[in-house]
Design an enzyme around this catalytic site. Structure first.
Site, PDB file in Angstrom:
ATOM      1  N   SER A  38      13.758 -49.137   7.646  1.00  0.00           N
ATOM      2  CA  SER A  38      14.990 -48.890   8.293  1.00  0.00           C
ATOM      3  C   SER A  38      15.609 -49.629   9.201  1.00  0.00           C
ATOM      4  CB  SER A  38      14.748 -47.572   8.649  1.00  0.00           C
ATOM      5  OG  SER A  38      13.651 -47.483   9.894  1.00  0.00           O
ATOM      6  N   GLU A  77      21.281 -42.330   6.825  1.00  0.00           N
ATOM      7  CA  GLU A  77      20.716 -41.141   7.844  1.00  0.00           C
ATOM      8  C   GLU A  77      21.744 -40.571   8.813  1.00  0.00           C
ATOM      9  OE1 GLU A  77      17.388 -40.593  11.188  1.00  0.00           O
ATOM     10  OE2 GLU A  77      17.809 -42.888  10.304  1.00  0.00           O
ATOM     11  N   ASP A  95      17.580 -35.772   9.272  1.00  0.00           N
ATOM     12  CA  ASP A  95      16.604 -35.910  10.447  1.00  0.00           C
ATOM     13  C   ASP A  95      16.633 -34.547  11.219  1.00  0.00           C
ATOM     14  OD1 ASP A  95      15.728 -36.458  13.202  1.00  0.00           O
ATOM     15  OD2 ASP A  95      15.814 -38.572  12.794  1.00  0.00           O
ATOM     16  N   GLU A 105       8.824 -38.903  13.211  1.00  0.00           N
ATOM     17  CA  GLU A 105       9.725 -39.790  14.172  1.00  0.00           C
ATOM     18  C   GLU A 105       9.378 -39.127  15.563  1.00  0.00           C
ATOM     19  OE1 GLU A 105      13.262 -42.514  13.324  1.00  0.00           O
ATOM     20  OE2 GLU A 105      13.517 -40.344  13.560  1.00  0.00           O
TER      21      GLU A 105
END
Length: 291
Positions: free
Chosen positions: A64, A147, A180, A241
């Site tokens: 990423s 994202e 996310d 994360e």
């Protein structure tokens, strides 16, 4: 069962050979299937070593990155856009060389707080750039994940529906939505609707708490989110994360505003997260089966 991943910043702030060895061995030791590497300083990476370590520890890889204002594909300046495209091509090439098939993040603009909305021309440049790199990635069997992040990290994609609309415009088979929970908590109305709206176009998931620390220590409704994943029969990767001032990455930590120390022990944090995510996914699957 979904493959479970962990972001390298739980273990180390750079990708020198020493750090890479730590990142990959710790990821395996904590029980994960995949490691996500952030390509924010790829010059120091030893690609051959990384590939060997991934094979040795039988780990999958996802990569990423985000762009900067001087390499922003949503800029109106052609040279700035070109620098952004070059960085994205580099990221795709590294991903493929490591044996990976997923490259995600803020691939459509700078990861930064903008002082104005995106312009018409800027948006067009982002779409054109993504069409170009999607084609580039397709030839290397790499899927691109856009994202969706909060308003302080992008002025282009803050919600799943914005991402779906942009993907419609790009119109490439290998571009997916990357959701996310940390960002959804800021921008979306709940944790179910965006997932259902994405359906088969949801290609990657980040699990992060509202304070980016231990899962369950904040305000995010994870059970609703895992239930939504079960409803669309999401088969993709679910990656944990978390960021703390304990582990610093020069390019990323300040951009992400990691000012507080939310944990010291990455292994304890990661093992806890793995149990939490696996448990949440299993509970949602069982509930779905009995429904």
């Amino acid at each position: 069962m979904n493959k479970l991943g962990v972001h390298a910043l739980v273990w180390a702030g750079d990708l020198t050979p020493e750090s890479t060895r730590k990142v990959i061995s710790q990821t395996r030791a904590a029980g994960f299937d995949l490691v996500e590497l952030s390509l924010h300083g790829p010059k120091v990476m030893d690609l051959a070593l990384t590939r060997d370590l991934l094979q040795e520890h039988e780990l999958d890889i996802g990569c990423s990155r985000g762009l900067t204002f001087d390499a922003d594909v949503s800029s109106e300046d052609a040279a700035t856009v070109a620098r952004g495209v070059a960085l994205l091509e580099e990221g795709i090439t590294i991903t493929a060389e490591l044996g990976g098939s997923y490259f995600g993040g803020i691939l459509y603009g700078a990861m930064a707080k903008y002082s104005a909305p995106v312009t018409k021309q800027g948006r067009r440049n982002a779409v054109d750039s993504l069409s170009h790199i999607a084609d580039f990635a397709l030839r290397k069997n790499v899927t691109l994940g856009l994202e969706v992040v909060n308003r302080y990290e992008s002025n282009l994609l803050n919600t799943a529906s914005q991402a779906l609309a942009l993907i419609d415009e790009v119109n490439a088979p290998n571009v997916v939505v990357h959701l996310d929970t940390y960002h959804m908590n800021i921008e979306e109305s709940d944790f179910m609707q965006p997932v259902l709206e994405c359906g088969k176009r949801l290609g990657y998931v980040h699990i992060g708490e509202s304070n980016r620390g231990y899962l369950g220590s904040g305000t995010i409704d994870f059970s609703q989110f895992f239930h939504a994943l079960a409803m669309i029969d999401y088969q993709g990767v679910v990656t944990f994360e978390s960021f703390s001032s304990t582990v610093v990455n020069e390019q990323l930590s300040n951009a992400l505003a990691i000012w507080r120390n939310l944990w010291d022990d990455g292994m304890d944090l990661a093992k806890h997260a793995r149990e939490f995510i696996a448990g949440g996914i299993n509970a949602a699957a069982k509930a779905r089966a009995h429904h």
